[in-house]
Design an enzyme around this catalytic site. Structure first.
Site, mmCIF file in Angstrom:
data_model
loop_
_atom_site.group_PDB
_atom_site.id
_atom_site.type_symbol
_atom_site.label_atom_id
_atom_site.label_comp_id
_atom_site.label_asym_id
_atom_site.label_seq_id
_atom_site.Cartn_x
_atom_site.Cartn_y
_atom_site.Cartn_z
ATOM 1 N N ASP A 1 -26.792 9.270 5.924
ATOM 2 C CA ASP A 1 -28.161 9.485 6.395
ATOM 3 C C ASP A 1 -28.230 10.397 7.618
ATOM 4 O O ASP A 1 -28.960 11.387 7.610
ATOM 5 C CB ASP A 1 -28.826 8.137 6.706
ATOM 6 C CG ASP A 1 -30.309 8.315 6.922
ATOM 7 O OD1 ASP A 1 -30.949 8.973 6.063
ATOM 8 O OD2 ASP A 1 -30.851 7.845 7.935
ATOM 9 N N LYS B 1 -30.715 16.587 1.941
ATOM 10 C CA LYS B 1 -29.388 16.256 2.456
ATOM 11 C C LYS B 1 -29.164 14.773 2.322
ATOM 12 O O LYS B 1 -30.150 14.031 2.373
ATOM 13 C CB LYS B 1 -29.219 16.704 3.902
ATOM 14 C CG LYS B 1 -30.338 16.384 4.884
ATOM 15 C CD LYS B 1 -30.866 15.004 5.052
ATOM 16 C CE LYS B 1 -29.930 13.977 5.627
ATOM 17 N NZ LYS B 1 -30.610 12.638 5.824
ATOM 18 N N SER C 1 -44.067 10.571 -9.499
ATOM 19 C CA SER C 1 -43.550 9.278 -9.060
ATOM 20 C C SER C 1 -43.193 8.480 -10.299
ATOM 21 O O SER C 1 -43.721 8.732 -11.385
ATOM 22 C CB SER C 1 -44.620 8.540 -8.248
ATOM 23 O OG SER C 1 -44.179 7.238 -7.950
ATOM 24 N N ARG C 2 -42.314 7.475 -10.094
ATOM 25 C CA ARG C 2 -42.026 6.550 -11.198
ATOM 26 C C ARG C 2 -43.281 5.753 -11.509
ATOM 27 O O ARG C 2 -43.371 5.116 -12.554
ATOM 28 C CB ARG C 2 -40.906 5.577 -10.783
ATOM 29 C CG ARG C 2 -39.600 6.237 -10.467
ATOM 30 C CD ARG C 2 -38.677 5.263 -9.753
ATOM 31 N NE ARG C 2 -39.226 4.842 -8.470
ATOM 32 C CZ ARG C 2 -38.720 3.896 -7.701
ATOM 33 N NH1 ARG C 2 -37.641 3.256 -8.077
ATOM 34 N NH2 ARG C 2 -39.280 3.579 -6.551
ATOM 35 N N ALA D 1 -41.498 10.089 -1.682
ATOM 36 C CA ALA D 1 -40.684 9.775 -0.489
ATOM 37 C C ALA D 1 -41.438 10.134 0.788
ATOM 38 O O ALA D 1 -42.192 11.110 0.826
ATOM 39 C CB ALA D 1 -39.377 10.572 -0.545
ATOM 40 N N ARG E 1 -31.445 3.437 2.676
ATOM 41 C CA ARG E 1 -30.263 3.684 3.527
ATOM 42 C C ARG E 1 -29.299 2.492 3.580
ATOM 43 O O ARG E 1 -28.154 2.638 3.989
ATOM 44 C CB ARG E 1 -30.724 4.011 4.947
ATOM 45 C CG ARG E 1 -31.392 5.357 5.058
ATOM 46 C CD ARG E 1 -32.292 5.469 6.272
ATOM 47 N NE ARG E 1 -33.001 6.739 6.261
ATOM 48 C CZ ARG E 1 -34.031 7.008 5.466
ATOM 49 N NH1 ARG E 1 -34.501 6.106 4.626
ATOM 50 N NH2 ARG E 1 -34.597 8.205 5.497
ATOM 51 N N ILE F 1 -40.414 11.556 3.459
ATOM 52 C CA ILE F 1 -40.125 12.881 4.005
ATOM 53 C C ILE F 1 -40.928 13.984 3.301
ATOM 54 O O ILE F 1 -41.130 15.064 3.866
ATOM 55 C CB ILE F 1 -38.596 13.170 3.952
ATOM 56 C CG1 ILE F 1 -38.243 14.459 4.694
ATOM 57 C CG2 ILE F 1 -38.087 13.216 2.524
ATOM 58 C CD1 ILE F 1 -38.574 14.449 6.156
ATOM 59 N N HIS G 1 -29.439 12.535 -6.146
ATOM 60 C CA HIS G 1 -29.644 13.963 -5.851
ATOM 61 C C HIS G 1 -29.088 14.878 -6.939
ATOM 62 O O HIS G 1 -29.789 15.760 -7.434
ATOM 63 C CB HIS G 1 -28.997 14.320 -4.507
ATOM 64 C CG HIS G 1 -29.771 13.815 -3.325
ATOM 65 N ND1 HIS G 1 -29.318 13.927 -2.032
ATOM 66 C CD2 HIS G 1 -30.973 13.195 -3.235
ATOM 67 C CE1 HIS G 1 -30.207 13.404 -1.202
ATOM 68 N NE2 HIS G 1 -31.210 12.942 -1.910
ATOM 69 N N TYR H 1 -40.734 11.683 -13.347
ATOM 70 C CA TYR H 1 -40.060 12.896 -12.863
ATOM 71 C C TYR H 1 -39.897 13.898 -14.019
ATOM 72 O O TYR H 1 -40.011 15.110 -13.826
ATOM 73 C CB TYR H 1 -38.690 12.556 -12.266
ATOM 74 C CG TYR H 1 -38.716 11.531 -11.152
ATOM 75 C CD1 TYR H 1 -39.844 11.326 -10.364
ATOM 76 C CD2 TYR H 1 -37.589 10.763 -10.872
ATOM 77 C CE1 TYR H 1 -39.848 10.385 -9.338
ATOM 78 C CE2 TYR H 1 -37.586 9.823 -9.845
ATOM 79 C CZ TYR H 1 -38.725 9.634 -9.085
ATOM 80 O OH TYR H 1 -38.726 8.712 -8.081
HETATM 81 N N1 LIG Z 1 -34.476 16.556 6.016
HETATM 82 C C1 LIG Z 1 -35.043 15.550 6.639
HETATM 83 O O1 LIG Z 1 -35.647 15.708 7.687
HETATM 84 C C2 LIG Z 1 -34.974 14.176 6.025
HETATM 85 C C3 LIG Z 1 -35.616 13.113 6.661
HETATM 86 C C4 LIG Z 1 -35.632 11.879 6.026
HETATM 87 C C5 LIG Z 1 -34.984 11.711 4.816
HETATM 88 N N2 LIG Z 1 -34.334 12.757 4.246
HETATM 89 C C6 LIG Z 1 -33.652 12.589 2.952
HETATM 90 O O2 LIG Z 1 -34.660 12.477 1.961
HETATM 91 C C7 LIG Z 1 -34.271 11.527 0.994
HETATM 92 C C8 LIG Z 1 -35.367 10.461 0.903
HETATM 93 O O3 LIG Z 1 -35.473 9.800 2.138
HETATM 94 P P1 LIG Z 1 -36.815 8.997 2.525
HETATM 95 O O4 LIG Z 1 -36.560 8.251 3.760
HETATM 96 O O5 LIG Z 1 -37.979 9.914 2.518
HETATM 97 O O6 LIG Z 1 -36.859 7.964 1.304
HETATM 98 P P2 LIG Z 1 -37.980 6.979 0.832
HETATM 99 O O7 LIG Z 1 -39.228 7.128 1.627
HETATM 100 O O8 LIG Z 1 -37.346 5.644 0.696
HETATM 101 O O9 LIG Z 1 -38.317 7.552 -0.611
HETATM 102 C C9 LIG Z 1 -37.413 7.653 -1.658
HETATM 103 C C10 LIG Z 1 -38.253 7.829 -2.927
HETATM 104 O O10 LIG Z 1 -37.355 7.888 -4.031
HETATM 105 C C11 LIG Z 1 -37.980 7.339 -5.168
HETATM 106 N N3 LIG Z 1 -37.014 6.439 -5.821
HETATM 107 C C12 LIG Z 1 -36.487 6.622 -7.063
HETATM 108 N N4 LIG Z 1 -35.630 5.639 -7.364
HETATM 109 C C13 LIG Z 1 -35.612 4.791 -6.312
HETATM 110 C C14 LIG Z 1 -34.931 3.578 -6.044
HETATM 111 N N5 LIG Z 1 -34.068 3.040 -6.919
HETATM 112 N N6 LIG Z 1 -35.169 2.978 -4.865
HETATM 113 C C15 LIG Z 1 -36.009 3.510 -3.960
HETATM 114 N N7 LIG Z 1 -36.685 4.663 -4.160
HETATM 115 C C16 LIG Z 1 -36.498 5.304 -5.333
HETATM 116 C C17 LIG Z 1 -39.250 6.609 -4.717
HETATM 117 O O11 LIG Z 1 -40.347 7.407 -5.123
HETATM 118 P P3 LIG Z 1 -41.341 7.041 -6.325
HETATM 119 O O12 LIG Z 1 -41.501 5.547 -6.273
HETATM 120 O O13 LIG Z 1 -42.557 7.782 -5.964
HETATM 121 O O14 LIG Z 1 -40.720 7.504 -7.593
HETATM 122 C C18 LIG Z 1 -39.178 6.644 -3.201
HETATM 123 O O15 LIG Z 1 -40.428 6.866 -2.609
HETATM 124 C C19 LIG Z 1 -32.890 11.014 1.397
HETATM 125 O O16 LIG Z 1 -31.908 11.733 0.703
HETATM 126 C C20 LIG Z 1 -32.812 11.334 2.873
HETATM 127 O O17 LIG Z 1 -31.495 11.575 3.308
HETATM 128 C C21 LIG Z 1 -34.339 13.978 4.825
#
Ligand SMILES: NC(=O)c1ccc[n+]([C@@H]2O[C@H](COP(=O)([O-])OP(=O)(O)OC[C@H]3O[C@@H](n4cnc5c(N)ncnc54)[C@H](OP(=O)(O)O)[C@@H]3O)[C@@H](O)[C@H]2O)c1
Length: 322
Positions: A173, A93, A32-33, A9, A161, A11, A75, A54
């Site tokens: 989000d 979160k 990663s998957r 991801a 999202r 983040i 989650h 995972y």
């Molecule tokens: N605390 C903060 O500052 C913050 C900021 C942004 C996001 N977040 C949270 O972090 C989480 C991820 O957000 P993100 O924006 O970083 O997400 P993202 O870049 O879209 O990444 C999600 C990851 O989940 C994996 N995944 C597993 N099943 C999936 C599916 N069916 N579809 C898409 N991805 C899948 C993928 O990794 P693989 O392909 O490598 O398995 C993908 O890279 C969310 O819960 C978000 O609310 C927190």
């Protein structure tokens, strides 16, 4: 503390950066998957091991704690699996919109003697601690009204999202920060909630506003959007003054404005990496045997409020929280 990251991801890069700034956390593995994606992420971020699933990371004996930045709907499933594998968990979160699932996760953590925390990084920042201290010192008298906003225009499609099957949506989000903000300031949980929602073509909430009532007649307004210009704000109006934070969630430009009568004071706060601080907090909870800043009670309060906001929006009337 040896950490593994479940997924590549976006983040995750921020957590890696936070870990680099402390000797209390080391990222030792990523999964990663898709194995090449894990290898690429590991190379880019100088992480020693890359796993192609995972489950393989959860079986890695060198990993003591797992960071879960998966899409929202995954989650709790992966939190449960990580806890079953004997790992401490920092879950991104919002942990989960269904309160009973939050209970299930914390029950398992307790049963296994493991630490579980929801990764609301803003709560660890010195700006947030300074805000709480100002309120506790009565800087604006009694808190009466709270207003919290978080929005931006999401221009990536597809994106997790926008997918209802992955529990996307503006409230999940970004609105969850506004909920976290008003709960922290009110110092308790809302008792009654009303909401309005605009649903987008994919079926997730693109915009949502909520009205929350807390004990002591404290009222709060939260708003969030995925199709609204970038806004981050937290305003607290009290019986004797007003506090405004212009960057409450990212805390990149920390500054607290306190107004009383015709006077204004700017409270400057030291910049700090919130991701490093949440890793510190986890290390302290695991090694020093003290509760994490954000444990069961906070995650459950968040989940109950989010659940009630969605229910109130769907039913078109105020609902009791519980
Ligand atoms: N605390 C903060 O500052 C913050 C900021 C942004 C996001 N977040 C949270 O972090 C989480 C991820 O957000 P993100 O924006 O970083 O997400 P993202 O870049 O879209 O990444 C999600 C990851 O989940 C994996 N995944 C597993 N099943 C999936 C599916 N069916 N579809 C898409 N991805 C899948 C993928 O990794 P693989 O392909 O490598 O398995 C993908 O890279 C969310 O819960 C978000 O609310 C927190």
């Amino acid at each position: 503390m040896a950490w593994g990251i479940l997924s590549t991801a976006r983040i995750g890069a921020r957590l890696v950066e936070g870990a680099r700034q402390t000797d209390r956390a080391e990222i030792v593995a990523v999964a990663s998957r898709n194995e090449p994606a894990a290898q690429q992420f590991a190379e880019t971020h100088d992480i020693p091991r890359a796993h192609g699933s995972y489950d393989a990371l959860l079986a890695d004996r060198a990993v003591e704690a797992v960071y879960i930045p998966l899409p929202n709907s995954m989650h709790v499933d992966w939190t449960l699996r990580a806890l079953q594998a004997g790992k401490h968990v920092l879950c991104e979160k919002p942990m989960e919109r269904r309160p009973e699932r939050v209970v299930q996760a914390f029950d398992l953590a307790q049963e296994r003697g493991l630490v579980l925390s929801e990764a609301f990084m803003w709560r660890h920042n010195p700006q947030t601690l300074a805000l709480r201290a100002l309120l506790d010192d009565g800087a604006i008298g009694a808190v009466r009204l709270i207003r919290a906003s978080f929005s931006f225009v999401l221009d990536r499609d597809p994106d997790v999202r926008l997918d209802p099957a992955l529990d996307g949506g503006a409230l999940m989000d970004v609105g969850c920060y506004a909920v976290s903000g008003v709960r922290l300031v009110a110092g308790g949980e809302p008792t009654s909630i009303a909401a309005q929602v605009v649903t987008g073509p994919t079926g997730v909430d693109l915009r949502l506003t909520g009205l929350l009532r807390f004990d002591g007649d404290v009222l709060a307004i939260v708003d969030c959007g995925l199709d609204v210009t970038s806004r981050s704000e937290l305003e607290i109006a009290g019986s004797e003054g007003r506090i405004v934070l212009g960057d409450p969630w990212h805390c990149i430009d920390p500054k607290i404005v306190v107004e009383r009568g015709s006077g204004q004071e700017i409270v400057e706060v030291q910049r700090a990496d919130s991701y490093r601080l949440e890793l510190h907090d986890m290390a302290a909870a695991i090694r020093d045997d003290r509760p994490p800043l954000l444990g069961r009670e906070d995650a459950l309060g968040q989940s109950r409020a989010i659940h009630a906001l969605y229910r109130a929006a769907a039913e078109g009337c105020a609902v009791a929280v519980g």
